[in-house]
Design a protein around this motif. Structure first.
Motif, PDB file in Angstrom:
ATOM      1  N   LYS A 188      78.415  65.303  39.929  1.00  0.00           N
ATOM      2  CA  LYS A 188      76.976  65.217  39.667  1.00  0.00           C
ATOM      3  C   LYS A 188      76.347  63.979  40.316  1.00  0.00           C
ATOM      4  O   LYS A 188      75.193  63.659  40.064  1.00  0.00           O
ATOM      5  CB  LYS A 188      76.730  65.213  38.158  1.00  0.00           C
ATOM      6  CG  LYS A 188      77.166  66.533  37.499  1.00  0.00           C
ATOM      7  CD  LYS A 188      77.124  66.457  35.998  1.00  0.00           C
ATOM      8  CE  LYS A 188      77.592  67.783  35.387  1.00  0.00           C
ATOM      9  NZ  LYS A 188      77.747  67.716  33.927  1.00  0.00           N
ATOM     10  N   VAL A 189      77.135  63.292  41.138  1.00  0.00           N
ATOM     11  CA  VAL A 189      76.674  62.074  41.815  1.00  0.00           C
ATOM     12  C   VAL A 189      76.704  62.314  43.318  1.00  0.00           C
ATOM     13  O   VAL A 189      77.699  62.810  43.857  1.00  0.00           O
ATOM     14  CB  VAL A 189      77.575  60.879  41.446  1.00  0.00           C
ATOM     15  CG1 VAL A 189      77.159  59.635  42.227  1.00  0.00           C
ATOM     16  CG2 VAL A 189      77.534  60.620  39.936  1.00  0.00           C
ATOM     17  N   PHE A 190      75.629  61.951  44.007  1.00  0.00           N
ATOM     18  CA  PHE A 190      75.563  62.116  45.460  1.00  0.00           C
ATOM     19  C   PHE A 190      76.164  60.908  46.170  1.00  0.00           C
ATOM     20  O   PHE A 190      77.077  61.038  46.978  1.00  0.00           O
ATOM     21  CB  PHE A 190      74.117  62.361  45.900  1.00  0.00           C
ATOM     22  CG  PHE A 190      73.983  62.637  47.376  1.00  0.00           C
ATOM     23  CD1 PHE A 190      74.717  63.651  47.976  1.00  0.00           C
ATOM     24  CD2 PHE A 190      73.125  61.894  48.162  1.00  0.00           C
ATOM     25  CE1 PHE A 190      74.608  63.905  49.346  1.00  0.00           C
ATOM     26  CE2 PHE A 190      73.004  62.138  49.524  1.00  0.00           C
ATOM     27  CZ  PHE A 190      73.748  63.147  50.117  1.00  0.00           C
ATOM     28  N   ILE A 191      75.654  59.718  45.870  1.00  0.00           N
ATOM     29  CA  ILE A 191      76.223  58.480  46.428  1.00  0.00           C
ATOM     30  C   ILE A 191      76.637  57.604  45.252  1.00  0.00           C
ATOM     31  O   ILE A 191      75.809  57.254  44.407  1.00  0.00           O
ATOM     32  CB  ILE A 191      75.208  57.738  47.329  1.00  0.00           C
ATOM     33  CG1 ILE A 191      74.852  58.610  48.535  1.00  0.00           C
ATOM     34  CG2 ILE A 191      75.775  56.403  47.789  1.00  0.00           C
ATOM     35  CD1 ILE A 191      73.850  57.982  49.469  1.00  0.00           C
ATOM     36  N   ASP A 192      77.916  57.277  45.189  1.00  0.00           N
ATOM     37  CA  ASP A 192      78.460  56.593  44.013  1.00  0.00           C
ATOM     38  C   ASP A 192      78.652  55.110  44.291  1.00  0.00           C
ATOM     39  O   ASP A 192      79.594  54.697  44.978  1.00  0.00           O
ATOM     40  CB  ASP A 192      79.788  57.228  43.604  1.00  0.00           C
ATOM     41  CG  ASP A 192      80.126  56.955  42.143  1.00  0.00           C
ATOM     42  OD1 ASP A 192      79.504  56.055  41.553  1.00  0.00           O
ATOM     43  OD2 ASP A 192      81.013  57.638  41.601  1.00  0.00           O
ATOM     44  N   LEU A 193      77.743  54.303  43.744  1.00  0.00           N
ATOM     45  CA  LEU A 193      77.787  52.850  43.885  1.00  0.00           C
ATOM     46  C   LEU A 193      78.068  52.187  42.535  1.00  0.00           C
ATOM     47  O   LEU A 193      77.731  51.022  42.326  1.00  0.00           O
ATOM     48  CB  LEU A 193      76.465  52.323  44.456  1.00  0.00           C
ATOM     49  CG  LEU A 193      75.951  53.011  45.730  1.00  0.00           C
ATOM     50  CD1 LEU A 193      74.668  52.334  46.210  1.00  0.00           C
ATOM     51  CD2 LEU A 193      77.004  53.000  46.832  1.00  0.00           C
ATOM     52  N   LEU A 194      78.687  52.936  41.620  1.00  0.00           N
ATOM     53  CA  LEU A 194      79.015  52.387  40.304  1.00  0.00           C
ATOM     54  C   LEU A 194      79.906  51.162  40.450  1.00  0.00           C
ATOM     55  O   LEU A 194      79.732  50.155  39.771  1.00  0.00           O
ATOM     56  CB  LEU A 194      79.710  53.448  39.454  1.00  0.00           C
ATOM     57  CG  LEU A 194      80.058  53.054  38.024  1.00  0.00           C
ATOM     58  CD1 LEU A 194      78.816  53.042  37.153  1.00  0.00           C
ATOM     59  CD2 LEU A 194      81.105  54.009  37.443  1.00  0.00           C
ATOM     60  N   THR A 195      80.885  51.255  41.346  1.00  0.00           N
ATOM     61  CA  THR A 195      81.819  50.144  41.542  1.00  0.00           C
ATOM     62  C   THR A 195      82.446  50.249  42.923  1.00  0.00           C
ATOM     63  O   THR A 195      82.513  51.341  43.517  1.00  0.00           O
ATOM     64  CB  THR A 195      82.923  50.149  40.470  1.00  0.00           C
ATOM     65  OG1 THR A 195      83.811  49.041  40.676  1.00  0.00           O
ATOM     66  CG2 THR A 195      83.722  51.442  40.496  1.00  0.00           C
ATOM     67  N   SER A 233      80.090  63.091  35.400  1.00  0.00           N
ATOM     68  CA  SER A 233      81.217  63.508  36.234  1.00  0.00           C
ATOM     69  C   SER A 233      80.850  63.290  37.696  1.00  0.00           C
ATOM     70  O   SER A 233      79.675  63.378  38.080  1.00  0.00           O
ATOM     71  CB  SER A 233      81.570  64.972  35.982  1.00  0.00           C
ATOM     72  OG  SER A 233      80.499  65.813  36.338  1.00  0.00           O
ATOM     73  N   SER A 234      81.841  63.012  38.521  1.00  0.00           N
ATOM     74  CA  SER A 234      81.584  62.600  39.902  1.00  0.00           C
ATOM     75  C   SER A 234      80.871  63.683  40.721  1.00  0.00           C
ATOM     76  O   SER A 234      80.123  63.368  41.652  1.00  0.00           O
ATOM     77  CB  SER A 234      82.891  62.220  40.587  1.00  0.00           C
ATOM     78  OG  SER A 234      83.789  63.319  40.599  1.00  0.00           O
TER      79      SER A 234
END
Length: 460
Positions: free
Chosen positions: A43-50, A40-41
């Motif tokens: 739980k992500v600090f910097i989101d570089l998934l896409t 889930s977002s």
């Protein structure tokens, strides 16, 4: 003295992102079956998934959101978007869809039949998925230079003309329904395609009476690279370059969530009226009526503005220089990345970063997981898991490149975020020799498995 570049925009609103601890992230990724898509977002600090649909819209785009015409048929927002698409691409026939893979689904429903071969330059995952779902074959004709991550070639996304010619010479005329040219080429590391190459591919297609379709998700970034790297285009505007490159094609699909600067949307644009008419049948069945095609009126208005903003040099220079800033920091640390840097992402070379992890234990995925655990940074594997199994032998396909993509959302993160990412990766790289084991698959879908795959850690 050359002044440092500064972003040609200022912040009006911020969104809080929550820091977490290494121990928390170890627990969360295990609960997610070691699939970064399952996190889930929060739980992500910097989101570089896409970089797809994750950017920030401008004030003018938000103004269009307030003015959206939500009429089922004949929406004014649709007419704004149709006019913007034709102005930038030159294609007279246009169908909105809710995103890029929907555009592929509609167009490929018309054009792809069982047993077909579709040549292209390192087809992206959804493109290949839609082709293979129809029991056809995606044939990679990318130039060989694309597979050497340390080689500085200005247009690694180019199609090899001899490979393309061989595809036509080796198959009956009706076996190849079209050629797809992806600009920029995501799977090959966000690498651009030259106009010279598009011209030559177009000539081959005309020789064999075969349409050329452009996958145009990042066409504006591609145009920027043409302006700064290809001889003869330095004095051209981005918009003029875009019209030129599309003039050699017969149609395009687009995920507008990239260079359209919107959170959702896509479209098909075509030159041939008969092909358009055939596509309308599937657009109505799968997407919606012809003048909304799965999009809200407000989103169509925002996209019309986004296409205009994305094809301006100042925006593109800032966008691509931010990506290069991260790449330069990693190179300074000796970290192996694909060069030259692409337009939308930095790609870590997992084959050189963690060669101690066996390929059948998914070394690129292992590196992506470690990046999340160490720094809360979510990236995505572009390697063996994404390549899927061969549809006939059901064995893993091992691509030449095992990459981890750090996709940078547009107008979203600061240079300090880039510095943080580089510092986390340096810490991982300095201890890379400790990485011995990777992961095994415990459950996977038969196609495009990377979205839902479940993994377990190999401990001995």
């Amino acid at each position: 003295m050359n002044l440092p570049y500064a972003e040609p925009y200022k912040t009006k609103m911020v969104e809080y992102i929550k820091p977490s601890t290494v121990e928390e992230r170890k627990k969360w990724i295990e609960e997610a079956n070691y699939n970064l898509f399952n996190l889930s977002s929060e739980k992500v600090f910097i989101d570089l998934l896409t970089d797809s649909g994750t950017g920030a819209m401008s004030d003018k785009q938000w103004a269009e959101m307030m003015m959206g015409d939500e009429s089922y048929a004949g929406s004014q927002s649709y007419l704004k978007l149709k006019d913007a698409v034709e102005k930038i691409t030159g294609f007279p026939y246009f169908l909105p869809t809710h995103q890029g893979r929907a555009a592929e689904n509609v167009l490929f429903s018309v054009m792809v039949k069982e047993g077909n071969i579709i040549p292209g330059n390192a087809h992206f995952d959804t493109t290949k998925g839609h082709i293979e779902f129809r029991k056809a074959t995606a044939l990679d004709c990318t130039i060989d230079e694309a597979f050497d991550t340390s080689l500085h070639h200005p247009f690694k996304g180019n199609i090899d003309i001899e490979k393309l010619e061989n595809a036509f010479r080796s198959n009956p005329p009706d076996k190849i329904p079209f050629v797809v040219h992806t600009i920029t080429c995501n799977t090959a590391g966000g690498q651009p395609v030259s106009i010279e190459n598009i011209k030559k591919v177009s000539q081959v297609c005309k020789k064999y009476h075969t349409p050329l379709i452009i996958d145009a998700a990042r066409f504006a970034e591609n145009a920027y690279f043409i302006k700064i790297r290809e001889e003869g285009y330095q004095d051209w505007s981005i918009k003029k370059i875009c019209r030129e490159l599309f003039s050699y094609a017969d149609g395009m699909t687009m995920s507008a969530k990239k260079d359209g600067l919107v959170n959702m949307g896509g479209f098909i644009a075509l030159r041939d009226e008969e092909l358009y008419k055939q596509a309308t049948v599937f657009n109505i069945m799968y997407e919606g009526f012809l003048t909304y095609g799965g999009m809200n009126g407000r989103d169509m208005g925002a996209l019309a503005v986004g296409l205009d903003e994305a094809t301006e040099f100042d925006y593109l220079e800032t966008r691509i220089k931010q990506v290069a800033f991260l790449g330069e920091r990693l190179v300074e640390h000796g970290i192996p990345v694909l060069q030259p840097f692409g337009g939308h992402a930095i790609f870590l070379d997992a084959n050189k970063f963690v060669p101690t992890i066996p390929r059948n234990e998914y070394r690129a995925q292992a590196l992506a997981i470690e990046l999340y655990i160490e720094g809360g940074i979510r990236s995505v594997e572009i390697g063996t898991i994404l390549a899927d199994r061969d549809p006939f032998t059901h064995q893993n396909r091992y691509p030449d490149l095992e990459l981890v993509r750090l996709a940078i959302p547009r107008r979203t993160y600061s240079l300090n975020h880039m510095r943080y990412i580089a510092a986390v990766l340096k810490k991982i790289y300095d201890s890379r020799e400790q990485a011995k084991r990777g992961y095994s698959i415990v459950d996977e879908a038969p196609i495009m498995r990377h979205f839902t795959v479940k993994l377990e850690k190999i401990s001995h």
